[in-house]
Design a protein around this motif. Structure first.
Motif, PDB file in Angstrom:
ATOM      1  N   LEU A 150      36.464  45.468  34.745  1.00 48.78           N
ATOM      2  CA  LEU A 150      37.522  45.887  35.666  1.00 48.78           C
ATOM      3  C   LEU A 150      36.957  46.313  37.015  1.00 48.78           C
ATOM      4  CD1 LEU A 150      40.656  46.039  35.440  1.00 48.78           C
ATOM      5  CD2 LEU A 150      40.282  48.450  35.853  1.00 48.78           C
ATOM      6  N   ALA A 151      35.742  46.870  37.006  1.00 53.81           N
ATOM      7  CA  ALA A 151      35.122  47.298  38.265  1.00 53.81           C
ATOM      8  C   ALA A 151      34.974  46.118  39.232  1.00 53.81           C
ATOM      9  CB  ALA A 151      33.758  47.915  37.974  1.00 53.81           C
ATOM     10  N   ASP A 152      34.873  44.894  38.702  1.00 50.93           N
ATOM     11  CA  ASP A 152      34.746  43.701  39.560  1.00 50.93           C
ATOM     12  C   ASP A 152      36.067  42.955  39.691  1.00 50.93           C
ATOM     13  OD1 ASP A 152      32.023  44.256  39.581  1.00 50.93           O
ATOM     14  OD2 ASP A 152      31.646  42.976  37.838  1.00 50.93           O
ATOM     15  N   PHE A 153      37.027  43.286  38.848  1.00 58.45           N
ATOM     16  CA  PHE A 153      38.296  42.524  38.805  1.00 58.45           C
ATOM     17  C   PHE A 153      39.197  42.863  40.003  1.00 58.45           C
ATOM     18  CE2 PHE A 153      42.712  42.019  37.261  1.00 58.45           C
ATOM     19  CZ  PHE A 153      42.682  40.676  36.928  1.00 58.45           C
ATOM     20  N   VAL A 154      39.283  44.145  40.294  1.00 62.32           N
ATOM     21  CA  VAL A 154      40.135  44.581  41.416  1.00 62.32           C
ATOM     22  C   VAL A 154      39.267  44.626  42.669  1.00 62.32           C
ATOM     23  CG1 VAL A 154      41.524  46.480  42.326  1.00 62.32           C
ATOM     24  CG2 VAL A 154      41.626  45.922  39.890  1.00 62.32           C
ATOM     25  N   THR A 155      39.665  43.866  43.685  1.00 58.07           N
ATOM     26  CA  THR A 155      38.833  43.782  44.891  1.00 58.07           C
ATOM     27  C   THR A 155      39.422  44.563  46.060  1.00 58.07           C
ATOM     28  OG1 THR A 155      39.945  41.706  45.363  1.00 58.07           O
ATOM     29  CG2 THR A 155      37.780  41.564  44.329  1.00 58.07           C
ATOM     30  N   GLY A 156      40.622  45.066  45.916  1.00 61.32           N
ATOM     31  CA  GLY A 156      41.258  45.812  46.997  1.00 61.32           C
ATOM     32  C   GLY A 156      42.707  46.027  46.643  1.00 61.32           C
ATOM     33  N   PRO A 157      43.472  46.624  47.582  1.00 62.09           N
ATOM     34  CA  PRO A 157      44.878  46.873  47.278  1.00 62.09           C
ATOM     35  C   PRO A 157      45.623  45.560  46.992  1.00 62.09           C
ATOM     36  CG  PRO A 157      44.371  47.399  49.580  1.00 62.09           C
ATOM     37  CD  PRO A 157      43.095  47.075  48.913  1.00 62.09           C
ATOM     38  N   PHE A 158      46.200  45.452  45.810  1.00 63.21           N
ATOM     39  CA  PHE A 158      46.997  44.294  45.398  1.00 63.21           C
ATOM     40  C   PHE A 158      46.175  42.997  45.393  1.00 63.21           C
ATOM     41  CE2 PHE A 158      49.715  47.433  47.467  1.00 63.21           C
ATOM     42  CZ  PHE A 158      50.515  47.784  46.390  1.00 63.21           C
ATOM     43  N   GLN A 159      44.876  43.130  45.134  1.00 57.58           N
ATOM     44  CA  GLN A 159      44.008  41.948  45.116  1.00 57.58           C
ATOM     45  C   GLN A 159      43.141  41.950  43.864  1.00 57.58           C
ATOM     46  OE1 GLN A 159      41.825  42.394  48.734  1.00 57.58           O
ATOM     47  NE2 GLN A 159      43.531  41.714  50.012  1.00 57.58           N
ATOM     48  N   ASN A 160      43.040  40.753  43.269  1.00 60.83           N
ATOM     49  CA  ASN A 160      42.115  40.620  42.140  1.00 60.83           C
ATOM     50  C   ASN A 160      41.343  39.306  42.288  1.00 60.83           C
ATOM     51  OD1 ASN A 160      43.490  38.390  40.831  1.00 60.83           O
ATOM     52  ND2 ASN A 160      45.084  39.847  40.235  1.00 60.83           N
ATOM     53  N   VAL A 161      40.396  39.093  41.382  1.00 59.76           N
ATOM     54  CA  VAL A 161      39.493  37.936  41.542  1.00 59.76           C
ATOM     55  C   VAL A 161      39.986  36.686  40.820  1.00 59.76           C
ATOM     56  CG1 VAL A 161      37.430  39.357  41.863  1.00 59.76           C
ATOM     57  CG2 VAL A 161      38.071  38.618  39.556  1.00 59.76           C
ATOM     58  N   LEU A 162      41.189  36.708  40.262  1.00 60.26           N
ATOM     59  CA  LEU A 162      41.664  35.540  39.515  1.00 60.26           C
ATOM     60  C   LEU A 162      41.794  34.322  40.421  1.00 60.26           C
ATOM     61  CD1 LEU A 162      44.521  37.049  37.288  1.00 60.26           C
ATOM     62  CD2 LEU A 162      42.224  36.352  36.563  1.00 60.26           C
ATOM     63  N   ASP A 163      41.406  33.149  39.896  1.00 57.63           N
ATOM     64  CA  ASP A 163      41.664  31.894  40.603  1.00 57.63           C
ATOM     65  C   ASP A 163      43.155  31.576  40.486  1.00 57.63           C
ATOM     66  OD1 ASP A 163      39.020  31.587  41.244  1.00 57.63           O
ATOM     67  OD2 ASP A 163      38.551  30.397  39.451  1.00 57.63           O
ATOM     68  N   PRO A 164      43.672  30.720  41.393  1.00 57.18           N
ATOM     69  CA  PRO A 164      45.115  30.438  41.359  1.00 57.18           C
ATOM     70  C   PRO A 164      45.610  29.901  40.016  1.00 57.18           C
ATOM     71  CG  PRO A 164      44.152  29.618  43.394  1.00 57.18           C
ATOM     72  CD  PRO A 164      43.015  30.097  42.556  1.00 57.18           C
ATOM     73  N   ASP A 165      44.749  29.208  39.262  1.00 58.48           N
ATOM     74  CA  ASP A 165      45.235  28.666  37.974  1.00 58.48           C
ATOM     75  C   ASP A 165      44.758  29.503  36.788  1.00 58.48           C
ATOM     76  OD1 ASP A 165      42.576  28.061  37.769  1.00 58.48           O
ATOM     77  OD2 ASP A 165      42.881  25.973  37.153  1.00 58.48           O
ATOM     78  N   GLU A 166      44.324  30.723  37.030  1.00 60.40           N
ATOM     79  CA  GLU A 166      43.857  31.562  35.921  1.00 60.40           C
ATOM     80  C   GLU A 166      44.942  32.547  35.487  1.00 60.40           C
ATOM     81  OE1 GLU A 166      39.139  32.373  35.644  1.00 60.40           O
ATOM     82  OE2 GLU A 166      40.124  33.181  37.409  1.00 60.40           O
TER      83      GLU A 166
END
Ligand SMILES: Cc1cc2nc3c(=O)[nH]c(=O)nc-3n(C[C@H](O)[C@H](O)[C@H](O)COP(=O)(O)OP(=O)(O)OC[C@H]3O[C@@H](n4cnc5c(N)ncnc54)[C@H](O)[C@@H]3O)c2cc1C
Length: 298
Positions: A150-166
């Motif tokens: 989770l420490a790497d999953f959330v990158t900022g406010p309302f942002q995560n690292v998921l690709d568009p098809d993930e």
């Protein structure tokens, strides 16, 4: 207001959901509980061209413990499932204390923990809880499956690292290596409101010493904050008045609050310190006298 025009798909399998997302272009959104996405669409803060509703995908509504104690929470497990969970009450004190504090019963009936992590609202309660517990998100897309702390999953406010098809298929909480304790405290203007300040503490102790600590903060920065120095200060230590006070001070320093209609930055920082003191000094691992000394320092 009404949302702008969008295409709606409700696939019946995960593979179909992923291929629908892959073919849907850049601005597609997954719909889980809809408790954050739908209000944003109605306000036109979000205007996806495609909405992929995963509620017809079978087998995602679980939360279960593996034989080794690892907890898995599926993408369609609702806040209310976790609030009522006997498993959480007996094995996950931080999660069990947070679950009834998420929003109100109507939102809890539909909203999901995994959706909350994906939404990455700095005021979302689950992200702090999962971060404090050292949890991660399992994502599946057309290129396979990956596990993201989770420490790497959330990158900022309302942002995560998921690709568009993930699609985030589950959240995972690792098994405890010692006795688990902790909790979640939330300052809210009224019942059901978002956090003015929230603090999650997750401890593992063995032989009177802290073997693992996690402290995370809600609503006092641009995204969920992991108070890593505060947690490190506890690791290997006993919970005395001194170690508790030190951790509370370091957690308060980690907060990045802003003055707004909910309170001054100074007040919010003070509440972080107070909540950390309370959570650490009330646990079963706290040494005799630590609670009184720490409360006096609040
Ligand atoms: C009145 C009200 C009060 C609230 N109060 C609180 C509160 O006190 N504390 C709190 O923490 N939250 C609160 N919430 C938010 C609530 O917890 C939401 O349920 C949560 O933020 C999102 O979960 P969801 O399942 O509803 O996600 P959705 O609304 O369906 O989706 C939210 C976002 O995450 C994405 N998403 C969702 N699931 C996935 C997935 N599996 N894979 C990839 N992307 C996904 C969506 O595309 C979207 O961008 C409140 C909401 C309301 C309406």
């Amino acid at each position: 207001m009404y949302p702008s025009r969008f295409r709606y798909e409700a696939p019946r399998s995960l593979d179909e959901a992923i291929s629908t997302l892959r073919d849907g272009g850049d601005y597609a959104k997954v719909l889980a509980g809809g408790q954050s996405l739908v209000p944003l669409m109605k306000l036109r803060f979000a205007s996806p061209e495609l909405v992929v509703d995963i509620n017809n995908v079978p087998g995602l509504d679980y939360h279960r413990a593996e034989p080794d104690g690892t907890l898995r929470i599926g993408a369609l497990c609702r806040h209310a499932d976790l609030e009522r969970s006997g498993l959480l009450k007996t094995t996950q004190p931080t999660m069990a204390s947070a679950a009834p504090l998420i929003a109100d019963p109507i939102v809890r009936n539909r909203g999901t923990l995994v959706g909350s992590l994906c939404h990455a609202d700095p005021q979302g309660d689950w992200a702090s809880v999962v971060l404090a517990l050292g949890g991660s998100v399992v994502a599946r897309g057309s290129r396979g499956t990956r596990t993201i702390p989770l420490a790497d999953f959330v990158t900022g406010p309302f942002q995560n690292v998921l690709d568009p098809d993930e699609i985030a298929v589950e959240a995972v909480i690792p098994a405890a290596q010692g006795d688990r304790s902790g909790g979640y405290l939330k300052l809210e203007r009224r019942v059901g409101d978002f956090a003015t300040v929230g603090v999650a503490v997750a401890l593992e102790t063995s032989g009177g010493k802290v073997t693992r600590a996690g402290i995370a903060l809600t609503g006092v920065g641009g995204s969920t904050i992991g108070a890593t120095e505060a947690a490190q200060a506890l690791t290997g230590q006993s919970l005395t008045a001194e170690t508790i006070e030190q951790a509370a001070e370091l957690a308060a320093q980690a907060a990045r609050p802003r003055t707004d209609h909910r309170g001054s930055a100074e007040y919010k920082r003070h509440m972080v310190r107070t909540f950390v003191l309370r959570l650490l000094s009330r646990g079963p691992a706290a040494q005799t006298g630590a609670a009184e000394t720490a409360e006096r320092a609040a």
